[in-house]
Design a protein around this motif. Structure first.
Motif, mmCIF file in Angstrom:
data_model
loop_
_atom_site.group_PDB
_atom_site.id
_atom_site.type_symbol
_atom_site.label_atom_id
_atom_site.label_comp_id
_atom_site.label_asym_id
_atom_site.label_seq_id
_atom_site.Cartn_x
_atom_site.Cartn_y
_atom_site.Cartn_z
ATOM 1 N N SER A 210 0.839 -1.204 0.000
ATOM 2 C CA SER A 210 0.000 0.000 0.000
ATOM 3 C C SER A 210 0.866 1.242 0.000
ATOM 4 O O SER A 210 2.027 1.217 0.426
ATOM 5 N N SER A 239 -6.914 0.112 -4.928
ATOM 6 C CA SER A 239 -8.115 0.180 -4.088
ATOM 7 C C SER A 239 -7.917 1.283 -3.062
ATOM 8 O O SER A 239 -6.931 1.271 -2.316
ATOM 9 N N ARG A 240 -8.847 2.243 -3.058
ATOM 10 C CA ARG A 240 -8.699 3.432 -2.207
ATOM 11 C C ARG A 240 -9.439 3.234 -0.885
ATOM 12 O O ARG A 240 -10.584 2.798 -0.846
ATOM 13 N N TYR A 241 -8.790 3.596 0.216
ATOM 14 C CA TYR A 241 -9.357 3.534 1.562
ATOM 15 C C TYR A 241 -9.138 4.894 2.235
ATOM 16 O O TYR A 241 -8.085 5.139 2.829
ATOM 17 N N LYS A 243 -9.549 8.072 4.915
ATOM 18 C CA LYS A 243 -9.707 8.248 6.351
ATOM 19 C C LYS A 243 -10.463 9.552 6.619
ATOM 20 O O LYS A 243 -10.539 10.420 5.761
ATOM 21 N N TYR A 268 -3.886 3.657 -0.609
ATOM 22 C CA TYR A 268 -4.161 2.928 -1.838
ATOM 23 C C TYR A 268 -3.480 1.557 -1.768
ATOM 24 O O TYR A 268 -2.255 1.478 -1.580
ATOM 25 N N ARG A 269 -4.268 0.484 -1.907
ATOM 26 C CA ARG A 269 -3.709 -0.871 -1.974
ATOM 27 C C ARG A 269 -3.464 -1.222 -3.436
ATOM 28 O O ARG A 269 -4.331 -1.019 -4.295
#
Length: 475
Positions: A210, A239-241, A243, A268-269
């Motif tokens: 990530s 893949s966006r995470y 916060k 981002y993964r």
């Protein structure tokens, strides 16, 4: 009030007993004053002091409210307009004043944060002291705004009850900065700093690792709640995470407001190998110090990711459904629907059949208790107790007699067989040998039980004896 008391005291010191005002001088060691210049009597002085005290107690302190806008009557959309609220009294405050809530549709209002500026002013020839509070207003629409009269409550010293006072209504207008369209987010600041921080989870990056992108926006003389959120969009192959944003005001540590700060973070993964690109981010803002439109830019980030044979992608139902073209819909097969209907039917049947099931259960419990009581009253139950009583210390024969009675053999020794007769002779002879007789009796129990069954089966039903004096068997 102090000047009034001083003037009355000065006049009282020059009053004669007749009430005339005289100028007298008394020197040390000189002769007493003449009759026409004698000082006032003690009673008149006491009366004047009482009148002075009563007048002082009857005077209530004042509470005054003053408001002003900084700048005076106009502001840019997205900028800060400061409403200064002065709370003044000619006495002192025993507690902090109660400030009103201010809400303006189409504008963001930040109430005072508890810090106040101490004031000393002279109004109408009287000395006042108090505190200045600041409401910070950021308009979001280009229109006129009316600030209503604000009511402040406070408790000055020497006041008999809490006092309240109102401010004058105010009006200001917000205008759209040049270069911004109507409805477009506007950031107005004296200065701006827009930076980013990139953190990699591993070096070099591989599929499954990530990368974290953190954007920090600091604006001078701008509310933190008015700072726009930067666009951290999805990126192909990642893949966006995101916060939650960290929003806070900036100060100098002494209670003075300097501006606002917003920190946005997204991780981002990496899902696929190859080269990936995080796009550049731009932010348009209005520079209030120069009166110009400016653009702040965050550069793009490019990185490569290697293949990772040990990585297993995270299972995603949503992505699989999208690939199948189902748009998030879930289908159940026919046998699952049948099983679900059967489960619902069984549940409903069990719910409505509860009274019947409970009644059947109670009847079964009753029959079980009846069978248990019949078993405890049977000859077979008594027969099973004989062996344990014979082996007991000391041995007992009450179960044997109980079995004989329940088997309708009577209580005569001749009816119980020769073994019991031998036992009684062994127990009560001159040379007792009860242990041996008990062992012989235990060995012959099977024969005794079989003989009792044959006698019971062959015996014809008979009437009860007319004279039961020698027969104690009760059926």
């Amino acid at each position: 009030m102090i000047r009034l008391v001083g003037r009355v005291a000065s006049i009282a010191s020059r009053l004669t007993p007749t009430g005339d005002l005289r100028c007298t001088r008394i020197k040390c060691g000189s002769e007493p004053a003449r009759d026409g210049a004698r000082p006032v009597t003690k009673g008149l002085r006491t009366l004047l002091l009482c009148l002075i005290t009563t007048a002082a107690l009857a005077t209530e302190p004042e509470l005054r409210i003053q408001t002003r806008l900084q700048p005076a009557d106009s502001v840019m959309v997205g900028g800060i307009l400061e409403l200064q609220l002065d709370v003044l009294t000619d006495s002192w405050f025993t507690d902090a004043p109660t400030l009103p809530d201010l809400k303006l549709p189409g504008a963001l209002v930040m109430p005072p944060d508890g810090h106040a500026e101490h004031l000393n002013q002279t109004l109408d020839g009287k000395s006042f002291n108090g505190m200045r509070y600041r409401y910070r207003i950021t308009p979001n629409l280009a229109q006129g705004f009316d600030i209503p009269a604000l009511t402040v409550r406070a408790m000055p010293g020497q006041a008999s009850a809490p006092l309240s006072a109102q401010s004058q209504p105010l009006h200001f207008r917000a205008t759209q900065p040049p270069g911004f369209q109507s409805g477009e987010p506007v950031l107005v600041a004296q200065g701006l700093r827009f930076t980013q921080t990139i953190v990699n989870s591993a070096t070099p990056l591989k599929v499954g690792d990530s990368i974290t992108r953190q954007l920090t926006l600091q604006a001078d003389n701008a509310l933190a709640m008015s700072l726009p959120a930067p666009s951290l969009d999805d990126v192909d192959g990642l893949s966006r995470y995101p916060k939650a944003a960290q929003i806070s005001d900036l100060g100098d540590g002494r209670g003075h407001f300097n501006g606002g700060q917003r920190i946005d973070t997204a991780t981002y993964r990496i899902d696929t190998k190859g080269r990936h690109h995080l796009p550049a981010i731009g932010l348009k803002w209005w520079d209030a110090s120069t009166g110009q439109t400016r653009m702040a830019q965050i550069p793009a980030v490019t990185f490569d990711a290697r293949a990772n044979s040990a990585y297993r992608p995270v299972f995603s139902i949503t992505e699989d459904l999208k690939e199948l073209g189902q748009q998030g819909r879930v289908h159940l097969s026919g046998h699952w629907l049948v099983l679900l209907a059967l489960l619902v039917a069984v549940t409903l049947l069990g719910w409505f059949a509860r009274p019947l099931v409970h009644r059947v259960y109670l009847q079964w419990q009753t029959r079980r208790r009846v069978r248990r009581a019949a078993w405890l009253e049977s000859a077979d139950y008594a027969w099973r107790q004989i062996s344990r009583q014979i082996d007991g210390k000391p041995a007992q024969l009450s179960a044997l007699y109980l079995w004989a009675r329940r088997s309708r053999m009577g209580l005569k020794l001749t009816n119980l067989g020769p073994r019991l007769q031998d036992l009684l002779r062994a127990c009560y002879s001159r040379q007792p040998s009860a242990d041996q007789a008990l062992r012989q009796l235990k060995q012959s129990l099977a024969t005794l039980h079989s003989q009792a069954k044959r006698d019971t089966a062959s015996a014809a039903p008979a009437l009860r004896p007319l004279n039961p004096a020698h027969e104690k068997d009760v059926p």
